[in-house]
Design a protein around this motif. Structure first.
Motif, PDB file in Angstrom:
ATOM      1  N   ASN A 108       0.830  -1.259  -0.024  1.00 59.38           N
ATOM      2  CA  ASN A 108      -0.104  -0.008  -0.118  1.00 59.38           C
ATOM      3  C   ASN A 108       1.055   1.333   0.247  1.00 59.38           C
ATOM      4  O   ASN A 108       0.605   2.191   0.848  1.00 59.38           O
ATOM      5  CB  ASN A 108      -0.993   0.001   1.259  1.00 59.38           C
ATOM      6  CG  ASN A 108      -2.008   1.052   0.998  1.00 59.38           C
ATOM      7  OD1 ASN A 108      -2.705   1.322   0.192  1.00 59.38           O
ATOM      8  ND2 ASN A 108      -2.613   1.689   2.185  1.00 59.38           N
ATOM      9  N   SER A 144       2.317   4.746  -1.235  1.00 63.04           N
ATOM     10  CA  SER A 144       1.949   5.981  -1.841  1.00 63.04           C
ATOM     11  C   SER A 144       2.958   7.027  -2.296  1.00 63.04           C
ATOM     12  O   SER A 144       4.105   6.703  -2.010  1.00 63.04           O
ATOM     13  CB  SER A 144       0.760   6.508  -0.903  1.00 63.04           C
ATOM     14  OG  SER A 144       1.349   6.712   0.216  1.00 63.04           O
ATOM     15  N   SER A 173      -0.525   2.366  -4.359  1.00 63.18           N
ATOM     16  CA  SER A 173      -1.222   3.621  -4.698  1.00 63.18           C
ATOM     17  C   SER A 173      -0.320   4.587  -5.190  1.00 63.18           C
ATOM     18  O   SER A 173      -0.426   5.866  -4.762  1.00 63.18           O
ATOM     19  CB  SER A 173      -1.835   4.083  -3.226  1.00 63.18           C
ATOM     20  OG  SER A 173      -2.843   2.789  -2.840  1.00 63.18           O
ATOM     21  N   ASN A 211      -1.750   1.300 -10.342  1.00 64.02           N
ATOM     22  CA  ASN A 211      -1.685   2.342  -9.291  1.00 64.02           C
ATOM     23  C   ASN A 211      -2.316   3.556  -9.937  1.00 64.02           C
ATOM     24  O   ASN A 211      -3.477   3.281 -10.556  1.00 64.02           O
ATOM     25  CB  ASN A 211      -0.017   2.388  -9.405  1.00 64.02           C
ATOM     26  CG  ASN A 211       1.103   1.570  -8.637  1.00 64.02           C
ATOM     27  OD1 ASN A 211       0.981   1.871  -7.428  1.00 64.02           O
ATOM     28  ND2 ASN A 211       1.638   0.657  -9.270  1.00 64.02           N
TER      29      ASN A 211
END
Length: 977
Positions: free
Chosen positions: A623, A625, A646, A669
């Motif tokens: 996860n 980012s 992400s 993504n």
């Protein structure tokens, strides 16, 4: 005794004695020096010859021994030079691994008393003829030189030669030719002959056989042609040969029986890696002195010959890596002749110490006759088809190594293993053994260094306080049941270099004492268990391979693991890796970092500059980012997998420096922007996946430079514009480049040897999404689905004949399906659904016999669906949404199909009442008989009528054919207009 009346008389006498002593001492020194100079001073003509010879080499300062060759020193003291103590002549010249300018200076001819000449590894390109004039030579070594051309026959003049080594380098394999081997038989004193990377003529065997004193023969990398065996019949076998070694050669199988009869005194026979096929000759009966046979890595077939049974002096037999069949009982049962001939009281192979039969096709059980090998030290039977249990091993008191892995052996392991006090290696992995391993199995194995019981159904039952009698180096117990906790008995093993406890049903934490065990590890695999908790900061040194994947480890990854060369931590519950990445480490050697399928979150750390050796980075299915850090572009990455996170922002331009990158997967993504043009300009990708992001704009034509691309997935984005027509430049999709391109695995260099990382990809295949890894390299795939692409499908797509899947669905393509699409004869899946395609379905699609998935639904196609086994086998829904399509498998009929309908019964009565067909039925038979005999009978008896009739039929057929062709052409013109 003389008495002196005055002291001065005594002093004068002493003075005289001292003077005389000094004089005699000085004279002795001078005489000694003069003698020394006269015995060590080399002959001037030979000194000048050596200085001229020195000019043949590139000599740097301090380049010993040639740097010691100076004109103002004694040549007998030069490096590499030895002189005769009596005659002062140079008798030995040794210059190894120096850079030769061109050819050897012929001044060496002046060294007429030279006996020993060594010039190995000197870039010598040609053997000079003048060496044949150095008739006193007994030792000549010209090995390791890139020699080309032919060997001069003048070498046959060296009748005093006892050792001859002529070998080229591997990069000029086969460029040296022995045009006539006759000169070798003139070397009457030759005992050792070495030829490497030579091409010979058909007389090579006869010439070698006639060399009277030859005892050792070494041939490697040579092209040895078929021998005319008729010329060998009159040659008597030699008794001089003791050793024959032939490795990496091209040998005709007919030569082997003659080699086996070359000498009755042969002790060592090595014929490995020559790719010799056919049955192993049954010709060992004339070689009673044989002690060592090595024929591994050939292509011998059939059973092991029984004549091996006569070799009662045999100590080592290696027939591994062949295609030999039969049973071990056949081999051991053939020893009757040996025991009878030598009267050894029934013992078989009484001297045998090593038996290697790995990687063959041997089958059947392990025979009890194995016990009759009293001196056996090594028994290696891996990779065969052997069945049944292991026999009682207690008779093998001397056994040191037992290898029987990768067979079909079963049953429980006998406790007699524990009686083999000399055992160092026990390797029986990948069989079907079952049962319990208890302390008696390991009781007396104090010398055990290598234990591999992996991939069996074994269960360990050892007490918690058991102390092993051994200090093991290699321990592999993969897929064995070790109990619920980490094995406590391992705490005493401080010498472990390899530990594999993968898939061993171990629960709980890694114990604190494990740091003492791990300090010497080169390979640690505890994957696929139920280990949990925080990973302790245990010692990892020496760049080991560490695999802790598929467990339940949580928390932060300790920085100490960065000392590994390969680090596999996927499918765990790690939540933090910043300390691992950003803690300073001057000795980072990590080549593989796999942290996929964890719970990592937050932004990616931008601390990658110190990870210089990193080639594979896998962070998919986390996860993470933020943006992709630019420091990744400073690495020589080959694989970058960031799928299913992400991540946002653009692809960093720094990745354009990653010229080694083969696999780039950033799918699933939130990346955006246009597809960078540098992807096609600087990268040599085999796999590119930008799937399910927010990329927009057109597909840059620069991508056409990806001539190695095998998988291109740009689906689920906002791409617009047309498909570049230059896609036919994807040459890996257009041509079969062989096995080297049949993989997308990444080759990298770990701590010691080259290894491969198995890349994986999540791909849409035949309408469903699958994870591919092992067969990924077999796919050739283009997926541009779910975008906003327009225009026509380029006809150049059909040039990519290696494609197995094309998915262009859910776009805005218009125009017709390329008529040449039938050229994609390997296509298995084609999805063109949800577009605006028009026209007819090309007939070429009907030819694609490999097509297993087709979806043409929701377009503007029309006309009849071409008839073929494939196209009619798909469900009608694959053609739905095309109003103009007709014909099977659709229920709608085509307009040109006319159905003859039977009139309905308007009177409401019975059909038979409406029309009485009885007269018609009875008339059919009469009409057939009259019509058949009326026509056929007439044609049978009237020849002229028969000729006229068939001529009429031929003209009628020609007229009908031309009418169809003309009407068809008119219809095409109308359709085009």
């Amino acid at each position: 005794m003389v008495a002196f009346s005055q002291p001065w008389q005594y002093l004068g006498t002493m003075r005289t004695r001292i003077v005389v002593f000094i004089f005699l001492f000085a004279t002795g020194v001078l005489v000694g020096k003069g003698c020394s100079d006269s015995t060590m001073r080399c002959i001037e003509s030979e000194k000048q010859a050596l200085l001229s010879f020195k000019q043949s080499f590139v000599v740097k300062d301090g380049d010993y021994p040639l740097s010691s060759w100076t004109s103002n020193t004694d040549c007998c003291s030069w490096g590499g030079i030895s002189c005769d103590n009596k005659t002062n002549h140079v008798i030995q010249l040794v210059v190894r691994r120096r850079q030769l300018r061109s050819e050897i200076n012929p001044s060496l001819v002046q060294l007429k008393y030279l006996e020993h000449l060594e010039l190995p590894g000197n870039n010598l390109s040609k053997i000079p003829e003048f060496i044949g004039s150095l008739t006193r030579l007994t030792y000549l070594d010209l090995s390791g030189n890139p020699i080309s051309g032919t060997i001069p026959y003048q070498l046959g003049n060296l009748t005093s030669l006892s050792s001859l080594s002529l070998s080229g380098t591997r990069d000029n394999y086969g460029t040296v030719t022995v045009s006539n081997f006759g000169w070798i038989s003139r070397l009457s004193s030759l005992k050792y002959l070495e030829l490497v990377n030579f091409t010979t003529t058909s007389d090579w065997f006869q010439s070698i056989q006639r060399t009277p004193s030859l005892t050792e023969l070494f041939l490697s990398g040579c092209q040895l042609p078929e021998v005319d065996t008729s010329s060998l019949s009159h040659i008597n076998p030699s008794n001089s040969f003791k050793s024959i070694s032939m490795v990496f050669n091209t040998i005709h199988p007919t030569v082997i029986p003659w080699l086996l009869n070359l000498s009755s005194d042969l002790v060592d026979l090595t014929l490995n890696q020559n790719h010799i096929g056919g049955p192993l000759p049954n010709s060992f009966g004339n070689m009673p002195s044989l002690e060592y046979i090595d024929m591994h890595d050939n292509e011998f077939e059939g059973e092991i010959p029984k004549s091996l049974g006569t070799l009662s002096n045999l100590k080592s037999l290696d027939l591994s890596f062949n295609k030999l069949r039969g049973t071990l009982d056949n081999l051991l049962g053939s020893q009757v002749s040996c025991t009878t001939q030598n009267q050894l009281g029934g013992s078989v192979f009484p001297a045998l110490e090593e038996l290697y039969l790995d990687v063959n096709l041997l089958e059947g059980p392990l025979p009890s006759s194995l016990r009759q090998l009293p001196k056996l030290l090594v028994l290696s039977l891996g990779y065969n088809l052997l069945r049944g249990p292991l026999p009682n091993l207690s008779p093998f008191s001397s056994l040191e190594r037992l290898v029987a892995s990768h067979n079909k052996l079963d049953g429980s392991l006998p406790e007699s293993i524990g009686q083999l006090r000399n055992l160092t290696t026990f390797h029986v992995s990948s069989n079907s053994f079952s049962g319990v391993i208890s302390e008696p199995h390991l009781m007396n194995l104090s010398k055990l260094l290598y234990l591999d019981l992996s991939f069996n159904s074994l269960r360990f039952n050892l007490s918690s306080n058991w102390v092993p009698p051994f200090q093991i180096l290699y321990l592999s117990l993969a897929s064995c049941t070790m109990g619920t906790r980490f094995p406590n008995w391992l705490r005493t093993q401080s010498q472990l270099s390899t530990l594999d406890l993968s898939n061993s049903s171990i629960f709980g934490d890694i114990p604190s004492w494990f740091s003492n065990v791990s300090s010497n590890l080169e390979h640690l695999d505890i994957s696929f268990n139920h280990l949990s908790g925080m990973v302790p900061n245990f010692c990892v040194w020496g760049s080991p391979v560490v695999d802790m994947s598929h467990n339940q480890f949580r928390g932060a990854i300790p920085p100490s693991l960065s000392n590994a060369s390969e680090l596999y931590l996927s499918n765990d519950k790690f939540t933090e890796f910043r300390r691992l990445i950003c803690t300073p480490n001057n000795i980072l050697r990590v080549a593989v970092l796999d942290l996929s399928d964890n719970l990592l979150s937050g932004t990616m750390p931008d601390c990658w500059l110190q990870w210089r050796r990193l080639g594979i980075l896998n962070l998919e299915n986390n996860n993470l980012s933020g943006i992709i850090p630019s420091s990744l572009g400073s690495l020589d990455l080959q694989t970058l997998l960031l799928r299913n996170n992400s991540l946002s922002g653009n692809l960093p331009s720094s990745l354009s420096r990653s010229s080694q990158l083969l696999v780039l997967d950033v799918g699933h993504n939130s990346l955006n922007g246009k597809i960078p043009t540098w992807i096609g300009e600087t990268l040599g990708l085999k796999l590119l996946s930008l799937k399910s992001n927010e990329f927009y704009g057109s597909i840059p034509s620069n991508l056409c430079h990806l001539d190695s691309i095998q998988i291109l997935d740009l689906s689920l984005n906002n791409l617009s514009g047309v498909i570049p027509s230059c896609i036919n430049n994807f040459t890996s999709m257009a041509h079969n480049k062989g096995d080297a391109y049949a993989t997308i695995d990444t080759l990298y260099f770990g701590s010691r040897i080259p290894r491969r990382y198995q890349n994986g990809a999540l791909l849409m295949w035949k309408g469903l999404e699958y994870k591919y890894d092992k067969i990924l390299g077999l796919l050739r795939l283009i997926d541009l689905s779910s975008n906003r692409l327009t225009g026509q499908i380029p006809a150049t797509l059909a040039k990519l004949v290696e494609l197995v899947q094309v998915n262009l669905s859910k776009n805005h393509f218009s125009g017709i399906i390329p008529t040449n699409i039938g050229e994609l004869n390997r296509l298995e899946s084609l999805d063109l659904s949800h577009n605006q395609l028009s026209g007819k379905i090309p007939m070429g699609l009907a030819k694609l016999s490999s097509l297993a998935y087709l979806d043409l639904s929701n377009n503007h196609l029309w006309g009849r669906i071409p008839t073929s086994t494939q196209l009619q086998s798909f469900d009608g829904s694959r053609y739905a949404g095309n109003i103009g399509l007709c014909g099977p498998p659709l229920t709608s009929t085509c307009p040109e199909d006319k159905t003859l309908l039977v009139p309905s019964n308007s009177s409401g009565g019975n059909e038979r009442e409406w029309l009485d067909m009885s007269w018609f039925n009875s008339g059919i038979g009469v009409g057939f008989v009259v019509g058949f005999w009326g026509l056929c009978g007439t044609l049978t008896f009237k020849t002229a009528w028969r000729h006229a009739y068939f001529g009429l039929l031929n003209k009628l057929g020609d007229w009908l054919y031309m009418t169809i062709i003309v009407q068809k052409a008119r219809l095409r013109r109308r359709l085009k207009s």
